[in-house]
Design a protein around this motif. Structure first.
Motif, short mmCIF file in Angstrom:
data_model
loop_
_atom_site.label_atom_id
_atom_site.label_comp_id
_atom_site.label_asym_id
_atom_site.label_seq_id
_atom_site.Cartn_x
_atom_site.Cartn_y
_atom_site.Cartn_z
N GLU A 294 0.84 -1.20 0.00
CA GLU A 294 0.00 0.00 0.00
C GLU A 294 0.87 1.26 0.00
OE1 GLU A 294 -3.67 2.02 2.56
OE2 GLU A 294 -2.34 0.56 3.51
N ILE A 295 1.92 1.26 0.81
CA ILE A 295 2.83 2.41 0.87
C ILE A 295 3.46 2.64 -0.50
CG2 ILE A 295 5.01 3.26 1.83
CD1 ILE A 295 2.69 3.44 3.78
N ALA A 296 3.88 1.54 -1.15
CA ALA A 296 4.50 1.66 -2.47
C ALA A 296 3.51 2.26 -3.49
CB ALA A 296 4.98 0.28 -2.94
N ARG A 297 2.25 1.86 -3.45
CA ARG A 297 1.25 2.40 -4.37
C ARG A 297 1.04 3.90 -4.13
NH1 ARG A 297 -1.44 -2.44 -3.02
NH2 ARG A 297 -2.83 -1.31 -1.59
N LEU A 298 0.98 4.29 -2.87
CA LEU A 298 0.78 5.70 -2.55
C LEU A 298 1.97 6.56 -2.97
CD1 LEU A 298 -0.84 5.27 0.99
CD2 LEU A 298 -1.98 6.10 -1.08
N MET A 299 3.16 6.00 -2.81
CA MET A 299 4.36 6.74 -3.20
C MET A 299 4.44 6.88 -4.72
SD MET A 299 7.20 5.29 -0.46
CE MET A 299 8.54 6.28 -1.12
N GLU A 300 3.90 5.89 -5.45
CA GLU A 300 3.85 5.99 -6.92
C GLU A 300 2.95 7.14 -7.37
OE1 GLU A 300 2.60 2.19 -8.34
OE2 GLU A 300 4.53 1.21 -7.93
N LYS A 301 2.01 7.52 -6.49
CA LYS A 301 1.09 8.62 -6.80
C LYS A 301 1.68 9.98 -6.43
CE LYS A 301 -3.11 5.85 -6.22
NZ LYS A 301 -4.37 5.68 -5.46
N GLY A 302 2.93 9.97 -5.94
CA GLY A 302 3.61 11.22 -5.66
C GLY A 302 3.75 11.58 -4.20
N LEU A 303 3.26 10.74 -3.28
CA LEU A 303 3.39 11.03 -1.86
C LEU A 303 4.80 10.66 -1.38
CD1 LEU A 303 0.24 10.94 -2.21
CD2 LEU A 303 0.15 10.07 0.13
N THR A 304 5.26 11.40 -0.38
CA THR A 304 6.51 10.99 0.27
C THR A 304 6.23 9.76 1.13
OG1 THR A 304 6.15 12.31 2.27
CG2 THR A 304 7.25 13.40 0.39
N GLU A 305 7.31 9.11 1.60
CA GLU A 305 7.11 7.93 2.43
C GLU A 305 6.36 8.27 3.71
OE1 GLU A 305 9.69 4.20 4.33
OE2 GLU A 305 10.69 5.75 3.14
N GLU A 306 6.68 9.43 4.30
CA GLU A 306 6.00 9.84 5.52
C GLU A 306 4.52 10.13 5.25
OE1 GLU A 306 6.26 13.31 9.00
OE2 GLU A 306 7.81 13.16 7.45
N GLU A 307 4.25 10.81 4.13
CA GLU A 307 2.85 11.12 3.77
C GLU A 307 2.09 9.83 3.49
OE1 GLU A 307 3.50 15.50 1.65
OE2 GLU A 307 3.65 13.65 0.46
N ALA A 308 2.75 8.89 2.82
CA ALA A 308 2.10 7.61 2.51
C ALA A 308 1.77 6.85 3.79
CB ALA A 308 3.00 6.76 1.61
N ALA A 309 2.69 6.88 4.77
CA ALA A 309 2.44 6.19 6.04
C ALA A 309 1.25 6.82 6.77
CB ALA A 309 3.69 6.26 6.91
N ASN A 310 1.15 8.14 6.71
CA ASN A 310 0.03 8.81 7.37
C ASN A 310 -1.29 8.55 6.66
OD1 ASN A 310 1.64 9.98 9.36
ND2 ASN A 310 2.12 11.78 8.11
N ALA A 311 -1.21 8.31 5.36
CA ALA A 311 -2.43 8.08 4.57
C ALA A 311 -2.82 6.61 4.49
CB ALA A 311 -2.23 8.64 3.16
N SER A 312 -2.01 5.72 5.05
CA SER A 312 -2.26 4.28 4.92
C SER A 312 -3.60 3.88 5.53
CB SER A 312 -1.13 3.50 5.61
OG SER A 312 -1.50 2.15 5.80
N GLU A 313 -4.44 3.27 4.72
CA GLU A 313 -5.74 2.81 5.20
C GLU A 313 -5.58 1.62 6.14
OE1 GLU A 313 -9.94 1.01 3.41
OE2 GLU A 313 -8.58 2.13 2.10
N MET A 314 -4.63 0.72 5.84
CA MET A 314 -4.43 -0.45 6.70
C MET A 314 -3.97 -0.04 8.09
SD MET A 314 -2.96 -3.72 4.66
CE MET A 314 -3.34 -4.73 6.08
#
Length: 592
Positions: free
Chosen positions: A210-230
């Motif tokens: 999930e983090i990898a998919r969010l980062m592919e959309k342009g989020l930083t790793e920290e932003e992706a972690a904060n946005a993680s639905e899981m």
């Protein structure tokens, strides 16, 4: 112990010679180095006395030696090498020591306990994964330290704090809800703790994807972690648990039950048990009460988001979180509560936590917080910090499922012991049940000894094949030595009848002196909370006995007194190996 007598006589000699009273700790009494044993059995270092004597090291040592020989009837002669005074004891002293102790099956062990107890916490597993190699080191250290303290006459309570709640537990629960399809240990054929551990790894796999998919959309790793639905779902599950949601509690209870059944199997195989098991789910609320007390006393403070902290910057540390903004607790919260509970339960002299060195800071903070809260027993908190265990191929990672499972490792050690024992032809006349018991004894003995012989503070690499070698500094070598001695005693037939009248060869004196050190070694190991002190002494005893066995005849010795002397040495050696290995949680065979 002769070391104590020598120290007392040396202190008295300094007083008589130089009219000065000194602290006994200034005088280091130690076994004479092998190169100088022609001069003596024990050495005194005289360099700390030179300011008092105002003489050269050799002259100081000679004066001290003359006075000790004059006042100590057990001493026979002395020699001087630079700043070392080497004292030789009379042969009769060692013969009398042997005669007094070779029949004592509990030599070196104190069987009566006194004083306030020591509480030792170890194991402390999380209920989201099975026990692994790192847990094995933890459990073996905790068990052995407990036995060492009891052997030194201390009351000991062994406790286990099971970390059965928190975000990590919720990760396994969420993964089971999302992907489990009702799977159970019965339906899968898996041990319960392993099944739950698989879901912990599965959570991490999906979370990383999930983090990898969010980062592919342009989020930083920290932003992706904060946005993680899981991760958000896992946090929501934790809040539901703390709010006593029935469905969440039921799933939590079911999955933890699977884990406990699995843990019990592992503990039994490893030979570990506890006087009391605490559960974080029962104790974390006690920590919240301590946090409330700290707020009232002004020791803690609240931030604008409602989280509770303590500022330790004045003590050279930093701010420490004690309660999250959503009211959920952290590890420190429950550790404050359980420390108070144990102080109330046991009124201990010392609270020992057997926890890896990655938690050094945590326990420094725990002790400091409790001291600031005015807990008089906080000074007795001691973190028995130990290094990590690695494999020859590198570190292990629980989230990635690359750890070495404790059950699998123990089974593998027993299988390796079976193969090596059969290869060496040591069980040709054994019945099947006796042979299986030996394989287990040797395999687990190899594992335990290899881990415990390393200073707890050091990181270590566990090499299974190296650990089970029947030669060198290994458990099987010491176990084989015990079996060899038992064979000698059986062949001698009947009771050893040493009368204390034999002469004494240097090789006989060397091993008797080494054996006499066992009580002091037990004390040192207990004082230092270090099983490695006992383990490496066990190796020295086994090595010395094997040299003694090969250099001198025993059963075929024609001189009856010499034969009985050597049988008495054998009997005391066997008792010390049996007692010492027991302190490490290791059994020794009667034959192999």
């Amino acid at each position: 112990m002769i070391e104590n007598i020598l120290t007392e006589k040396a202190v008295a000699a300094v007083s008589a010679l130089f009219n000065t009273d000194i602290d006994p700790s200034l005088l280091a009494v130690q076994r004479t180095a092998p190169a100088f044993r022609h001069q003596g059995d024990y050495s005194l270092v005289v360099f700390p006395l030179l300011k008092i004597s105002r003489k050269a090291p050799e002259a100081t040592a000679a004066l001290l030696g003359d006075e000790i020989i004059r006042t100590m009837p057990e001493a026979e002669s002395y020699g001087v090498v630079k700043g070392y005074l080497n004292i030789r004891m009379k042969a009769q002293y060692w013969i009398d020591f042997l005669d007094d102790n070779y029949r004592k099956s509990d030599f070196g062990i104190q069987n009566t306990a006194s004083g306030n107890p020591v509480v030792i916490e170890f194991s402390s597993p999380n209920t989201n994964k099975p026990l692994h190699l790192g847990h094995i080191r933890n459990n073996l250290l905790g068990h052995s330290v407990s036995e060492l303290l009891k052997a030194n006459g201390r009351k000991v309570f062994r406790v286990n704090l099971v970390n059965d709640r928190g975000i990590h537990i919720c990760k396994s629960m969420l993964a089971w809800k999302l992907f489990g399809n009702g799977e159970t240990p019965q339906s899968s054929g898996k041990k319960g703790d392993k099944l739950v551990g698989d879901y912990y790894v599965l959570f991490d796999k999906h979370y990383k994807a999930e983090i990898a998919r969010l980062m592919e959309k342009g989020l930083t790793e920290e932003e992706a972690a904060n946005a993680s639905e899981m991760m958000q779902q896992a946090r929501e599950l934790l809040v539901k648990w703390e709010n006593h949601d029935p469905e969440t509690l039921n799933l939590w209870s079911t999955m933890n039950g699977w884990v406990y059944e699995g843990f019990d199997v592992t503990y039994k195989q490893l030979g570990i048990d506890f006087d009391k098991i605490y559960y974080e789910s029962d104790t974390y609320l006690l920590g919240k009460k301590v946090v409330e007390e700290g707020l009232q006393k002004g020791v803690f403070f609240k931030k604008e988001d409602g989280s509770v902290w303590i500022d330790l910057s004045g003590d050279g540390l930093d701010e420490k979180l004690l309660l999250r903004s959503d009211g959920t607790s952290v590890y420190m919260t429950q550790d404050l509560g359980t420390a108070q509970l144990r102080a109330d339960d046991y009124k201990p002299e010392k609270l020992v936590y057997v926890v890896g060195n990655e938690q050094n800071y945590h326990f420094e903070v725990l002790k400091l917080i409790l001291q600031k809260l005015g807990r008089p027993w906080a000074g007795g908190i001691y973190h028995l910090s130990y290094g990590m265990v690695e494999l020859p191929e590198g570190k292990m990672k629980s989230r990635e499922g690359t750890v070495v499972d404790a059950d699998d490792l123990m089974d593998s050690m027993i299988s390796t012991a079976r193969a090596m024992t059969e290869e060496l032809g040591k069980i040709e006349d054994f019945e099947s049940r006796e042979a299986e018991a030996l394989y287990r004894m040797v395999g687990l003995g190899a594992l335990k000894y290899f881990i415990l012989k390393v200073d707890p503070k050091k990181n270590m690499t566990f090499n299974p094949r190296e650990s089970i070698d029947f030669n060198g500094n290994t458990g099987p070598f010491i176990q084989y030595t015990h079996a060899r001695i038992q064979s000698v005693l059986r062949k001698a037939g009947g009771e050893v009848l040493f009368g204390g009248n034999a002469g004494l060869l240097q090789k006989e004196a060397d091993i008797i002196i080494l054996l006499s050190m066992f009580p002091a070694v037990v004390k040192q190991a207990g004082d230092e909370l270090s099983p490695s002190v006992i383990a490496n002494y066990m190796y020295e005893v086994a090595k010395e006995y094997n040299q003694f066995y090969h250099e001198l005849t025993i059963l075929k010795e024609e001189n009856l007194e010499s034969k009985q002397l050597r049988l008495a040495i054998s009997a005391l050696t066997a008792a010390i190996i049996r007692n010492g290995m027991s302190l490490l949680g290791i059994e020794v065979p009667e034959r192999m």
